[in-house]
Motif scaffolding. Structure first.
Motif, PDB file in Angstrom:
ATOM      1  N   ILE A  98      43.453  40.274  43.085  1.00 25.21           N
ATOM      2  CA  ILE A  98      42.052  39.931  42.809  1.00 25.21           C
ATOM      3  C   ILE A  98      41.524  39.003  43.899  1.00 25.21           C
ATOM      4  CG2 ILE A  98      40.525  38.703  41.211  1.00 25.21           C
ATOM      5  CD1 ILE A  98      42.420  39.765  38.946  1.00 25.21           C
ATOM      6  N   GLU A  99      42.306  38.011  44.290  1.00 22.46           N
ATOM      7  CA  GLU A  99      41.890  37.098  45.368  1.00 22.46           C
ATOM      8  C   GLU A  99      41.773  37.809  46.707  1.00 22.46           C
ATOM      9  OE1 GLU A  99      44.551  33.683  45.565  1.00 22.46           O
ATOM     10  OE2 GLU A  99      42.893  32.484  44.811  1.00 22.46           O
ATOM     11  N   SER A 100      42.516  38.867  46.888  1.00 22.28           N
ATOM     12  CA  SER A 100      42.572  39.569  48.175  1.00 22.28           C
ATOM     13  C   SER A 100      41.561  40.698  48.293  1.00 22.28           C
ATOM     14  CB  SER A 100      43.971  40.149  48.397  1.00 22.28           C
ATOM     15  OG  SER A 100      44.934  39.152  48.388  1.00 22.28           O
ATOM     16  N   LYS A 101      40.684  40.839  47.336  1.00 20.68           N
ATOM     17  CA  LYS A 101      39.783  41.997  47.345  1.00 20.68           C
ATOM     18  C   LYS A 101      38.964  42.092  48.627  1.00 20.68           C
ATOM     19  CE  LYS A 101      36.242  39.703  44.656  1.00 20.68           C
ATOM     20  NZ  LYS A 101      35.782  39.501  43.314  1.00 20.68           N
ATOM     21  N   ASP A 102      38.694  40.952  49.285  1.00 19.80           N
ATOM     22  CA  ASP A 102      37.937  40.997  50.531  1.00 19.80           C
ATOM     23  C   ASP A 102      38.726  41.665  51.653  1.00 19.80           C
ATOM     24  OD1 ASP A 102      35.847  39.727  49.254  1.00 19.80           O
ATOM     25  OD2 ASP A 102      36.403  37.737  49.974  1.00 19.80           O
ATOM     26  N   PHE A 103      40.048  41.677  51.549  1.00 18.17           N
ATOM     27  CA  PHE A 103      40.885  42.336  52.540  1.00 18.17           C
ATOM     28  C   PHE A 103      40.873  43.857  52.364  1.00 18.17           C
ATOM     29  CE2 PHE A 103      43.026  38.251  53.339  1.00 18.17           C
ATOM     30  CZ  PHE A 103      43.124  38.316  54.725  1.00 18.17           C
ATOM     31  N   ALA A 104      40.500  44.339  51.203  1.00 18.71           N
ATOM     32  CA  ALA A 104      40.568  45.780  50.935  1.00 18.71           C
ATOM     33  C   ALA A 104      39.752  46.578  51.941  1.00 18.71           C
ATOM     34  CB  ALA A 104      40.123  46.078  49.513  1.00 18.71           C
ATOM     35  N   SER A 105      38.526  46.139  52.226  1.00 14.30           N
ATOM     36  CA  SER A 105      37.704  46.887  53.182  1.00 14.30           C
ATOM     37  C   SER A 105      38.268  46.774  54.594  1.00 14.30           C
ATOM     38  CB  SER A 105      36.250  46.406  53.140  1.00 14.30           C
ATOM     39  OG  SER A 105      36.174  45.050  53.532  1.00 14.30           O
ATOM     40  N   GLU A 106      38.864  45.623  54.916  1.00 16.76           N
ATOM     41  CA  GLU A 106      39.492  45.459  56.227  1.00 16.76           C
ATOM     42  C   GLU A 106      40.709  46.382  56.348  1.00 16.76           C
ATOM     43  OE1 GLU A 106      41.210  41.851  59.018  1.00 16.76           O
ATOM     44  OE2 GLU A 106      40.016  41.339  57.253  1.00 16.76           O
ATOM     45  N   PHE A 107      41.518  46.477  55.290  1.00 18.07           N
ATOM     46  CA  PHE A 107      42.647  47.414  55.261  1.00 18.07           C
ATOM     47  C   PHE A 107      42.143  48.840  55.509  1.00 18.07           C
ATOM     48  CE2 PHE A 107      45.591  44.692  52.538  1.00 18.07           C
ATOM     49  CZ  PHE A 107      46.617  44.689  53.460  1.00 18.07           C
ATOM     50  N   ASP A 108      41.155  49.246  54.719  1.00 14.82           N
ATOM     51  CA  ASP A 108      40.639  50.613  54.823  1.00 14.82           C
ATOM     52  C   ASP A 108      40.098  50.908  56.212  1.00 14.82           C
ATOM     53  OD1 ASP A 108      41.326  51.221  52.231  1.00 14.82           O
ATOM     54  OD2 ASP A 108      39.314  50.886  51.426  1.00 14.82           O
TER      55      ASP A 108
END
Length: 138
Positions: free
Chosen positions: A104-114
């Motif tokens: 949940i805290e890392s959700k901002d990384f999801a778009s960077e991962f993608d």
């Protein structure tokens, strides 16, 4: 103490970079991720992060003799490299709530991962909410 990690929650993210430009992008990403983890991870309490590591190696050619591991390793030799680079992120948490909270805290990384995966044509796999069933020397 043997089995000290038994029952702990783990996540493994695997990236396979097809070339050196992609590998450099993954290395840069993990530099930022490492700093994020240092800042955000819980060191005590029920959300505690127990272990964090990022590993890197060449991908090795496999002649098919052994499916899980190229045969030359069993002879004390190194197989030929494919030219690709493999990265494995490993995190172990006290419990599934700690790992769930971290996502949940890392959700901002999801778009960077993608974006990184798409831009650099990375192969990826996420093995999430796994439980340790055996561990040594913890």
């Amino acid at each position: 103490m043997a089995n000290a990690l038994k029952g702990k929650s783990t996540v493994f993210l695997i990236f396979i970079a097809p070339n050196e430009d992609a590998a450099e992008a993954v290395r840069g990403f993990f530099e930022n991720h490492y700093e994020f983890m240092r800042e955000k991870s819980h060191r005590e309490g029920p959300l505690k992060l127990l272990q964090y590591s990022v590993s890197e190696s060449p991908e090795w050619k496999n002649d098919g003799t052994f499916i899980a591991c190229p045969a030359p390793f069993f002879e004390g030799k190194f197989p030929e490299k494919t030219g690709r680079t493999i990265f494995v992120l490993s995190e172990i948490y006290e419990n599934e709530n700690g790992l769930h909270h971290h996502f949940i805290e890392s959700k901002d990384f999801a778009s960077e991962f993608d974006s990184m995966i798409t831009t650099f044509n990375l192969e990826d796999m996420c093995l999430n909410q796994m439980k340790v069933i055996k561990s040594l020397w913890d």
